[in-house]
Design a protein around this motif. Structure first.
Motif, PDB file in Angstrom:
ATOM      1  N   PRO A 161      28.494   4.174  -9.084  1.00  0.00           N
ATOM      2  CA  PRO A 161      29.682   4.804  -9.826  1.00  0.00           C
ATOM      3  C   PRO A 161      30.765   5.396  -9.092  1.00  0.00           C
ATOM      4  O   PRO A 161      31.045   6.209  -7.741  1.00  0.00           O
ATOM      5  CB  PRO A 161      28.997   5.640 -11.097  1.00  0.00           C
ATOM      6  CG  PRO A 161      27.958   6.586 -10.477  1.00  0.00           C
ATOM      7  CD  PRO A 161      27.857   5.891  -9.159  1.00  0.00           C
ATOM      8  N   ASP A 192      23.517   0.894 -15.412  1.00  0.00           N
ATOM      9  CA  ASP A 192      23.073   1.156 -13.931  1.00  0.00           C
ATOM     10  C   ASP A 192      23.204   2.347 -13.787  1.00  0.00           C
ATOM     11  O   ASP A 192      23.486   2.459 -12.774  1.00  0.00           O
ATOM     12  CB  ASP A 192      24.774   0.071 -13.459  1.00  0.00           C
ATOM     13  CG  ASP A 192      25.038  -1.606 -13.935  1.00  0.00           C
ATOM     14  OD1 ASP A 192      23.791  -1.467 -13.735  1.00  0.00           O
ATOM     15  OD2 ASP A 192      25.708  -1.892 -13.518  1.00  0.00           O
ATOM     16  N   LEU A 193      24.107   3.060 -14.496  1.00  0.00           N
ATOM     17  CA  LEU A 193      24.826   4.462 -14.504  1.00  0.00           C
ATOM     18  C   LEU A 193      22.844   5.183 -14.806  1.00  0.00           C
ATOM     19  O   LEU A 193      22.638   6.103 -13.603  1.00  0.00           O
ATOM     20  CB  LEU A 193      24.833   5.282 -15.575  1.00  0.00           C
ATOM     21  CG  LEU A 193      26.499   5.071 -15.224  1.00  0.00           C
ATOM     22  CD1 LEU A 193      27.626   5.536 -16.348  1.00  0.00           C
ATOM     23  CD2 LEU A 193      27.334   5.785 -13.658  1.00  0.00           C
ATOM     24  N   ASP A 251      29.620   8.607 -13.608  1.00  0.00           N
ATOM     25  CA  ASP A 251      30.934   7.575 -14.902  1.00  0.00           C
ATOM     26  C   ASP A 251      31.305   6.275 -13.974  1.00  0.00           C
ATOM     27  O   ASP A 251      31.184   6.883 -12.967  1.00  0.00           O
ATOM     28  CB  ASP A 251      31.512   9.085 -15.750  1.00  0.00           C
ATOM     29  CG  ASP A 251      31.714   8.169 -16.850  1.00  0.00           C
ATOM     30  OD1 ASP A 251      31.039   7.068 -16.823  1.00  0.00           O
ATOM     31  OD2 ASP A 251      32.651   8.288 -17.460  1.00  0.00           O
ATOM     32  N   TRP A 311      28.517   0.612 -18.919  1.00  0.00           N
ATOM     33  CA  TRP A 311      27.956   0.797 -17.832  1.00  0.00           C
ATOM     34  C   TRP A 311      26.288   1.647 -17.694  1.00  0.00           C
ATOM     35  O   TRP A 311      26.263   2.233 -17.143  1.00  0.00           O
ATOM     36  CB  TRP A 311      29.029   2.104 -17.828  1.00  0.00           C
ATOM     37  CG  TRP A 311      30.744   1.105 -16.937  1.00  0.00           C
ATOM     38  CD1 TRP A 311      30.992   0.962 -17.252  1.00  0.00           C
ATOM     39  CD2 TRP A 311      31.470   2.665 -17.429  1.00  0.00           C
ATOM     40  NE1 TRP A 311      32.383   0.591 -16.989  1.00  0.00           N
ATOM     41  CE2 TRP A 311      32.575   1.524 -17.044  1.00  0.00           C
ATOM     42  CE3 TRP A 311      31.838   3.756 -17.858  1.00  0.00           C
ATOM     43  CZ2 TRP A 311      33.988   2.083 -17.243  1.00  0.00           C
ATOM     44  CZ3 TRP A 311      33.293   4.092 -17.455  1.00  0.00           C
ATOM     45  CH2 TRP A 311      34.262   2.680 -17.391  1.00  0.00           C
ATOM     46  N   PRO A 352      32.221   2.486 -13.304  1.00  0.00           N
ATOM     47  CA  PRO A 352      31.364   1.255 -13.659  1.00  0.00           C
ATOM     48  C   PRO A 352      31.230   1.495 -11.604  1.00  0.00           C
ATOM     49  O   PRO A 352      31.017   2.067 -11.165  1.00  0.00           O
ATOM     50  CB  PRO A 352      32.413   0.041 -13.520  1.00  0.00           C
ATOM     51  CG  PRO A 352      33.686   0.567 -13.153  1.00  0.00           C
ATOM     52  CD  PRO A 352      33.678   2.332 -13.505  1.00  0.00           C
ATOM     53  N   VAL A 353      29.366   0.947 -11.856  1.00  0.00           N
ATOM     54  CA  VAL A 353      29.197   0.566 -10.311  1.00  0.00           C
ATOM     55  C   VAL A 353      29.154  -0.205  -9.571  1.00  0.00           C
ATOM     56  O   VAL A 353      29.695  -1.527 -10.297  1.00  0.00           O
ATOM     57  CB  VAL A 353      27.147   0.712 -10.580  1.00  0.00           C
ATOM     58  CG1 VAL A 353      26.406   0.547  -9.011  1.00  0.00           C
ATOM     59  CG2 VAL A 353      26.494   2.344 -11.250  1.00  0.00           C
ATOM     60  N   TYR A 370      30.595  10.338  -8.101  1.00  0.00           N
ATOM     61  CA  TYR A 370      29.348  10.127  -8.468  1.00  0.00           C
ATOM     62  C   TYR A 370      28.001  11.330  -8.623  1.00  0.00           C
ATOM     63  O   TYR A 370      26.898  11.496  -8.077  1.00  0.00           O
ATOM     64  CB  TYR A 370      28.219   9.398  -6.859  1.00  0.00           C
ATOM     65  CG  TYR A 370      29.596   9.897  -5.832  1.00  0.00           C
ATOM     66  CD1 TYR A 370      28.911  11.055  -5.465  1.00  0.00           C
ATOM     67  CD2 TYR A 370      30.387   9.440  -5.663  1.00  0.00           C
ATOM     68  CE1 TYR A 370      30.406  11.342  -4.102  1.00  0.00           C
ATOM     69  CE2 TYR A 370      31.085   9.528  -4.661  1.00  0.00           C
ATOM     70  CZ  TYR A 370      31.268  10.429  -3.629  1.00  0.00           C
ATOM     71  OH  TYR A 370      32.089  10.806  -2.954  1.00  0.00           O
TER      72      TYR A 370
END
Length: 424
Positions: free
Chosen positions: A223, A409-410, A205, A406, A207-208, A226
């Motif tokens: 993120p 990107d996740l 979870d 997010w 933001p990357v 990870y």
């Protein structure tokens, strides 16, 4: 009288045939596919063991070689010692002591943030020195250099990395791992990484990171959480060619036994001075954002990363107060000696995602009660790995709206992550 000889012969053939079938099946069957009533030989394989405890897998790689160890207070091996009532026997031994007792030529130790014995404050410069117990030279990786130099690695054949991670991008031990791998790759030195469980390995979870915000508290495009062990993470650093100039390290990971990413793991020793227990480790990925604000996360108390508060807001609408004072791991805590008002999160249920509700709540309260001082500091962007999170909070976006940004990107990260997983 009935002649049983034909029956005996038939029974013998049947017995041998069935045993052949069972043995053949057993060879092809994974442990996870076995029936519930597992024979003891398989049950033993399900007992959780860290990489450091599986000495039979790496001792042969060390014989006759000069060894350096990257470690701290978490670099321990659990031993099966029957403890008598009133006995002071310890059931654990430090990796350094274990290897020395086995005749392995350990030449030096490299120490990450918080030092070899894990007593220093967050961000505190660590100096070179000597280990008082073994007399080995201890070289800091959190002082003048965060990457071992060629001179410091002179005559070293193998570097062992054995440090407990907690699965959050801003926890600096994975950054130390990056630099150790990079230095060893440049000098063609083998790295043996002794894997350890990730207490936050059950979810992914946050933001990357964006590369323009790369720092020692975030070096890779991952993120905040990870969901990988440090061994898996090391393989990802190598496989994705994240080291300088795309070089790759001669890396051997000694895997865990009896582990999955859903395995609950309670650390036998504190991973760092301000993560004292399981609750603090679980809350850490959500609460560490406050380190880039004017809100205290309990440094200078015995409830670090389990409470949050600020002296400017007043008790209402909050239900808890605390006063930070200097202690081990926090010589100069934020809001030292001031009464802070906020939340006690020690009874919060176990988190399976990053929670932003407390961060948003404090920001909204700050707008109403303290218009003169800034809520966010420049450190917040480094922790978040992006400017977007601060902007989204300032714009008044709801938590679910922020989380929605997010998602793409996740999903991209999960594809990369999947290539390097060692465990289910």
């Amino acid at each position: 009288m009935i002649n049983f000889k034909p029956f005996k012969s038939t029974y013998l053939c049947w017995f041998l045939a069935m045993n052949f079938i069972l043995i053949s099946c057993a060879i092809k069957t994974n442990v996870k596919d076995l029936p519930i009533e597992i024979p003891n030989v398989y049950a033993e394989k399900l007992i959780l063991k860290t990489g450091s405890e599986r000495t039979h897998l790496y001792l042969r790689l060390l014989k006759g070689k000069n060894i350096a160890i990257v470690g701290n207070q978490t670099s321990i091996i659990e031993r099966n010692i029957k403890q008598e009532v009133g006995s002071n026997k310890q059931n654990e031994i430090h990796l350094v002591d274990s290897l020395l007792s086995l005749g392995i030529k350990v030449k030096k130790v490299f120490a990450p943030e918080h030092g070899f014995r894990g007593k220093h404050d967050a961000g505190e410069t660590i100096k070179d020195g000597f280990d008082t117990k073994t007399g080995l030279p201890v070289i800091s990786l959190y002082g003048e250099n965060k990457k071992p130099s060629a001179d410091q690695l002179k005559n070293i054949d193998v570097v062992i990395f054995d440090i407990q991670d907690v699965g959050a991008r801003f926890y600096t031990y994975i950054s130390s791992l990056h630099y150790v791998m990079e230095a060893c790759a440049e000098l063609e030195i083998t790295v043996i990484l002794l894997d350890r469980p990730n207490p936050n390995g059950h979810y992914i979870d946050g933001p990357v990171l964006e590369f323009e915000h790369k720092s020692f508290v975030g070096m890779h495009k991952v993120p905040v959480v990870y969901g990988m062990t440090i061994g898996e993470y090391g393989q990802m650093i190598n496989g994705e060619k994240w080291l300088e100039n795309g070089i790759q390290c001669d890396l051997t990971v000694i895997p865990l036994q009896g582990y999955t990413h859903k395995t609950e793991y309670s650390l036998p020793v504190k991973s760092s001075p301000n993560l004292p227990n399981d609750k603090s480790i679980n809350l850490y990925p959500s609460l560490c954002f406050f380190e880039g604000t004017n809100v205290s996360v309990g440094r200078g108390t015995e409830m670090q990363f389990q409470i949050v508060g600020n002296p400017e807001l007043g008790l209402k609408p909050y239900n808890f107060e605390f006063t930070p004072k200097p202690n081990e791991g926090a010589k100069y805590p934020k809001h030292n000696g001031e009464i802070c008002y906020g939340y006690d999160l020690r009874k919060e249920k176990k988190l399976n995602r990053i929670e932003l509700k407390w961060l948003i709540d404090f920001y909204e309260s700050h707008k109403n009660y303290s218009k003169e001082k800034q809520f966010f500091t420049i450190f917040f962007t480094k922790l978040a790995g992006t400017k977007k999170l601060q902007q989204q909070i300032e714009q008044g976006l709801l938590e679910q709206e922020i989380r929605k940004t997010w998602e793409n990107d996740l999903e991209e990260f999960k594809i990369i992550r999947g290539k390097y997983l060692l465990y289910e």
